[in-house]
Design an enzyme around this catalytic site. Sequence first.
Site, mmCIF file in Angstrom:
data_model
loop_
_atom_site.group_PDB
_atom_site.id
_atom_site.type_symbol
_atom_site.label_atom_id
_atom_site.label_comp_id
_atom_site.label_asym_id
_atom_site.label_seq_id
_atom_site.Cartn_x
_atom_site.Cartn_y
_atom_site.Cartn_z
ATOM 1 N N HIS A 52 3.975 15.959 1.754
ATOM 2 C CA HIS A 52 2.875 15.045 1.648
ATOM 3 C C HIS A 52 2.173 14.941 3.183
ATOM 4 C CE1 HIS A 52 5.788 11.774 1.484
ATOM 5 N NE2 HIS A 52 5.104 11.473 2.592
ATOM 6 N N ASP A 110 4.551 7.866 -0.975
ATOM 7 C CA ASP A 110 3.689 7.770 0.198
ATOM 8 C C ASP A 110 2.524 8.884 -0.051
ATOM 9 O OD1 ASP A 110 2.974 7.068 2.890
ATOM 10 O OD2 ASP A 110 4.225 8.485 3.557
ATOM 11 N N ASP A 122 10.080 11.543 5.939
ATOM 12 C CA ASP A 122 9.060 12.448 5.753
ATOM 13 C C ASP A 122 9.537 13.836 6.094
ATOM 14 O OD1 ASP A 122 6.365 11.150 5.166
ATOM 15 O OD2 ASP A 122 6.817 9.775 7.012
ATOM 16 N N HIS A 130 12.632 6.307 3.501
ATOM 17 C CA HIS A 130 11.435 7.297 3.224
ATOM 18 C C HIS A 130 11.401 8.338 4.560
ATOM 19 C CE1 HIS A 130 7.889 9.039 1.819
ATOM 20 N NE2 HIS A 130 7.422 9.088 3.051
HETATM 21 ZN ZN LIG Z 1 5.783 9.818 3.893
#
Ligand SMILES: [Zn+2]
Length: 1005
Positions: A585, A374, A264, A262
């Site tokens: 996000h 997430d 970001d 994951h």
């Molecule tokens: Zn995230």
Amino acid sequence: MEQGVLKHRRTTLERAEKFISTIYFTDVNLQGKLYPKKADVKSLTHWAAPNLKDEHLRFEKVVKQKFTPVKVGQQFGPTWATHWFRVDVEVPVEWVGSEVHLRWNSGSEALVYVEGKPRQGLCSEYDRLDYPLSESLQADNRSFTVYIEMACNGMFGAGDNGMIAPPDLNRQFTLSCCEVAVFDRRVYNLIREVELLHDMAKHLPEGSERGYQALYTVNAMINACDVNDPTTFQKCHEISSKFLQQKNGDSQHTTYAMGHAHIDTAWLWPYSETRRKCARSWSCTIRLMEKYPEFTFTCSQAQQLDWLRRDYYDLWCEIKKYAKEGRFIPVGGTWVEMDGLIPGGEACIRQFLLGQNFFAQEFGAPCKEFWLPDTFGYSGQLPQIMRHCGISRFLTQKLSWNLVNKFPHHTFWWEGISGHRVLAHFPPGNDYGMKGKVEEVGLIMLLRSSQNFKDKGRSDKSAFLFGFGDGGNGPSEDMVERLNKMKDIDGLPRVKMSTPDEFFSAVEEEDGGNLCRWTGELYLEMHNGTYTTHARVKKMNRLCEMLLHDVEFVHTVAFIELIAHVYPYGQLPKLWKLLLLNQFHDVLPGSSIGMVYKDAHEHYEEIMTQGNEILAKGFRDVVRKGNFLFPKPGQTKCIIRNNLSFDRTEVIVIETEPSGSGPAKKPAKKRQKRSPQKQAKAQQYNSEGHALYCVNIGSYGYSFLDPVTSIQPAEVQEQDGMYVMKNSLLEAHIDQQGRVVHMYLAGSDRDAVDKEYPANQFVMYDDIPLYWDAWDVMDYHMETRKAVTDVISETEVLDQGPLRVSLKFSLRISDKSRINQQIILDAGSPFLRFNTEVEWYENRRMLKVEFPTSVHAREATYDIQFGHIRRPNHRNTSWDTARFEVCGHKWSDLSEHGFGVAVLNDCKYGHSALDNVLRMSLLRSPKAPDRMADMETHTFSYALMPHAGIRMDPHTLTYALMHHFGKDGDAHLHIRSHASFRYGWRHTPSHTLSCLMQVLFRRPM
Ligand SMILES: [Zn+2]
């Protein structure tokens, strides 16, 4: 013969733990034998990239630089800087036949280049310190040269004293290790076996037979192992194999394991660093794929793949090779993993449109699963959007973060507000970054508790995402080895290296009919301060979403009406991509560091500048070249455009004179003298000297400025110490603090405002979360309400009609912060507008505005993407109570049969409703991860609109839809023509939408 020993569980467990500990007894334990031989590198030289902004330097450029010698133990910095190292290695001849690793620890992230190509990421956190030079050293191939690009940040940025703290910009990173070492693969395998047995002994239910079998087996292994005598290792392996080869029965749960990282897209580091994080992570993934043929990896976010395609083409080609084999698996379908609540409906669709086009183009097929592990809550409209975008499966896990209520399912049908359904799965490990440990896999099996997999009986399968996120470089060799060993061991769920498609298909086929259904939004009971933090980002997001809609509308008209119109196919997707990127996000929610917002606002500026240019050009083309117009040289006319799908009659402000002579800076009186002929057209000049007109424009249409003169005027007068503002539809009574004390619909004596508490009351709250500063507004903030009543200047009249009446006043929040507000009522307007300016310099305090109404209702209604959602305004259950702060878009509404009150806004998303009070969250002041978040002067607008009729009166929708609500009037353009015309698109919105889609599909973006 010696008799068996009665084992003490705890001491035996700890014995096994210490046997493979990286901290204790490494001089005598098995772990200490992992690297039996070590040596220095032949030479280590260094070059510092001169510019912090030169994030991605091409290797060809780097190698031409002058590298100078450095030593292990030296420091490199500051934060965000880039340092390059050339490492020359001459492996000792005695190591021939051994597996040899280069070991590197710079306390930061790094990327190894070999022969000019990125080969593998390194990261000090989570001990990814090894780069394998050779699996079996050859005598004639003992010299190696590698380059290492060191990034001066950790995997979670460079927080000063804590992960989410603002970055320490002067951090130095110490190069503590640069050496070559023999890696003993036999020792490594034994460590994994001891670990597995220890973990089973520890985590299987205490007292279980299988757990004790594991305990005795691991004890026997240690007894048999002489760490200084490798000939004993085989015996140890035989002991563990006997245990590990005992298989499960048919009924066992199956875990579908998939590698994942994951990353970001921006968070505690800027976008530019993410581009490099992708290369580090995915190069590690490719190396694992070369080694483990069954290993699979899921990768979301088209934007990140697109960056890699541009920056690291060699790596991109490797990825495409494994994608073709079905092992590197694109998932998600969206451009980025966006916020799930704040983006508008069109933006959500664009996420899929641009994302799926990318996946289809680059990987041969669109994604089948929406992937948003997430994000901080999921709109009830997403199932419909997903289904229309060809996706019927959804994966997240974030609801496991709920503070109050445990979500009752892991595998279920999710039904949106439209009735569309998708198959949803939350991996029961409650994480998207598992490490492949027994206790994680075992959670699914309820080894220790019945807390986890909620849908047992209905389904016997679940997904398992493993791999370090962000800068941790995804799945590691340890994880793959662990999971491979756990394929089928009696006592643990079966583990199958798999793909999302395989998992979801199995659920659909075997369990689909058994699953439960969840209707409506997936509300996250956490992070609800993100609807408000970084207010200017939210405002720019709303403005840009509206602008790009308008651009599309105008060019769609031009495309249909004009023979040779050039549609902005190239520019529009580019601007949309910037907007979609900022909807990531951690960006749109306001939870990133300050550097990210610098980039984000540059993107917004680019969208606004270029978007407005394209818009103006398109409209000019429509007006000048349209076959329904016959412009002739002569008189100048002002043309007004309506960007919305319904007829509008409203007051507009034109800052430039109809002749196009530039901004009207002079007050109305002077203008009257200077240009009596033109001022005769204006129906009113406002207090700033701008011309006001009342106009009527058809839906999605435009016409010459042709003022409506029949409108009943708006009035304001002082009455009993209050100001009474009145038009043909409304009457509002305003006190000296700018509060609305009474409000009536014309012809009605029902007061919309609570009889004890006035509306438009500003209130301050303490806003100190438990940890997640920018993210969380906690329930206890509601107990700290303080009304803002300190008046700097009392209410006074600004505009007196006939088209517009307005009042102004100022309030003091604190020594540093104040509110200046204008209250406006236009002729014919069904709402009272509040144009607001707040100078805001607070610390962990929150500003809201509240509207106590006279409405009695059990639910409040909120605008969301292409629809609305009802939520309780009471606290019957823990689920109701937990939703004390919710996300809504352009309006919130409290209605009973026949009467209601709506609050409209131009850029706010945080709302709450309790009993008869609607509250809107205006500003927060968190200090991490951005110390300066929201510290500036903010401008925004909202409105109060009582209405007759049932809830969701078309009026509420219609006025909330006004794209330029909060601004004065609508777009206008001056052209030279004396033709008089009116033009309106008398189509339904859906017809217009189909025209739009026609344009999009003719030439896919
Ligand atoms: Zn995230």
